[in-house]
Design an enzyme around this catalytic site. Structure first.
Site, PDB file in Angstrom:
ATOM      1  CG  HIS A   1      -5.638  -0.768   6.705  1.00 56.57           C
ATOM      2  ND1 HIS A   1      -4.474   0.040   7.204  1.00 56.57           N
ATOM      3  CD2 HIS A   1      -6.002  -1.494   8.084  1.00 56.57           C
ATOM      4  CE1 HIS A   1      -4.350  -0.488   8.481  1.00 56.57           C
ATOM      5  NE2 HIS A   1      -5.166  -1.400   9.288  1.00 56.57           N
ATOM      6  CB  SER A   2      -8.344   1.739   8.764  1.00 54.55           C
ATOM      7  OG  SER A   2      -8.402   2.682   9.901  1.00 54.55           O
ATOM      8  CB  ALA A   3      -9.906   5.921   7.363  1.00 49.83           C
TER       9      ALA A   3
END
Length: 341
Positions: free
Chosen positions: A189-191
């Protein structure tokens, strides 16, 4: 004298269905002897073996593995739902996050944890932000001082200041974990996305598939004094052929032979403002020879989600879409398939 009516309470375990599971926890470590570091990993699995591959859930920047275990209002998160559907699940806390100890001599400086205002901007935008009107699947208040929003903010962790250091440690952590548990599906997820890209690039034999939920991007993004995605999707080198800094011919971009053999999907919502960045990431992967698919949730009848899609109103339905892609991509994917939707 006034009387107060007693509150009717329902403990979480009462409303949750009975599921027979196994669970445990352990540590993975890496680094030189004088700078050895540890990362905490929790795992859960069905009570009996199902034959399904393990799933590793890698949380985002400033998050922790708890992001996957429950939603801010206490519903089962993706980890619990996956176990109920027959998948063993591994939940690492990225180096320096959650229960993984932070060591300044290893991890470097950290940024302050996100404030309520920053969490609101990222996950629960308000008017006049143009994302607010489209963001219909956020089921709670968008303001601090409410239980669900405060629970979300409480989970925020300080991020490592130096992006290359963070990506190197994330890669080492996930590679060591995969070497212990064997070939697995990696969902980020994301970073947290860099860990998936780097591990699949370096150890494609250990990665069954990569699903990146709104990954850090677009390629080459400059994050100021934190660093830059200098190598496209990551701040540290990947195994480009030829090396990325030698590829001056736009008509013959460098390839990622390791990652090109791994099924990849990018999941994008319509209310996060990340659509263009995710399209740029997909184009970058395609140019590198990676057969990346695009799961745009409105195309699957799930509009209204934001960047916190993994715990919003229809989170289990979103997981069903991801699970369907995984099953199709890992069982019957044609050799040359790679589409955007």
């Amino acid at each position: 004298m006034t009387t107060t009516q007693p509150r009717t309470l329902t403990a979480p375990h009462v409303s949750h269905p009975a599921v027979h599971i196994r669970r445990g926890e352990f540590w993975v470590s890496a680094g030189a002897a004088d700078k050895r570091w540890m990362s905490y990993v929790r795992w859960e699995a069905p009570g009996i073996e199902t034959g399904k591959p393990a799933v590793v859930l890698v949380h985002g920047g400033g998050g922790q593995s708890l992001d996957w275990t429950l939603t801010p209002d206490g519903r089962p998160g993706w980890a619990s739902v996956l176990v109920e559907r027959g998948y063993p699940v591994y939940l690492p806390d990225r180096p320096g996050h959650g229960r993984s100890p932070y060591r300044p001599d290893v991890h470097g400086d950290r940024l302050p944890a996100a404030s309520p205002a920053q969490m609101q901007t990222l996950f629960a935008p308000t008017e006049p932000d143009p994302r607010r009107r489209a963001h219909t699947q956020w089921p709670w208040s968008r303001n601090a001082g409410t239980p669900e929003f405060d629970a979300l903010t409480a989970s925020a962790q300080p991020m490592l200041h130096d992006l290359p250091t963070g990506h190197r440690l994330d890669s080492e952590m996930l590679s060591e974990l995969l070497s212990q548990i064997g070939p697995s599906i990696v969902i980020t997820h994301s970073a947290g996305a860099a860990a998936g890209w780097l591990s699949a690039d370096q150890h494609p034999e250990l990665v069954v598939a990569v699903v990146a939920i709104e990954p850090l991007g677009p390629p080459l993004r400059d994050l100021g004094d934190r660093g830059q995605l200098e190598f496209g999707l990551t701040a540290i080198p990947m195994n480009f052929v030829p090396k990325l800094d030698q590829a001056l011919d736009e008509d013959n971009p460098p390839k990622l032979p390791g990652l090109s053999g791994v099924p990849v999907a990018i999941v994008t919502t319509d209310a996060s403002g990340r659509y263009d960045a995710d399209l740029a990431t997909i184009r970058f992967l395609h140019r590198a020879g990676v057969k990346a698919d695009h799961i745009y949730l409105p195309d699957h009848g799930l509009p209204g989600h934001g960047h916190g899609v993994i715990y919003e109103r229809n989170s289990s339905d979103v997981l069903t879409i991801v699970q369907s892609w995984i099953e199709a991509a890992t069982t019957s994917r044609p050799p040359d398939e790679g589409t955007t939707q």
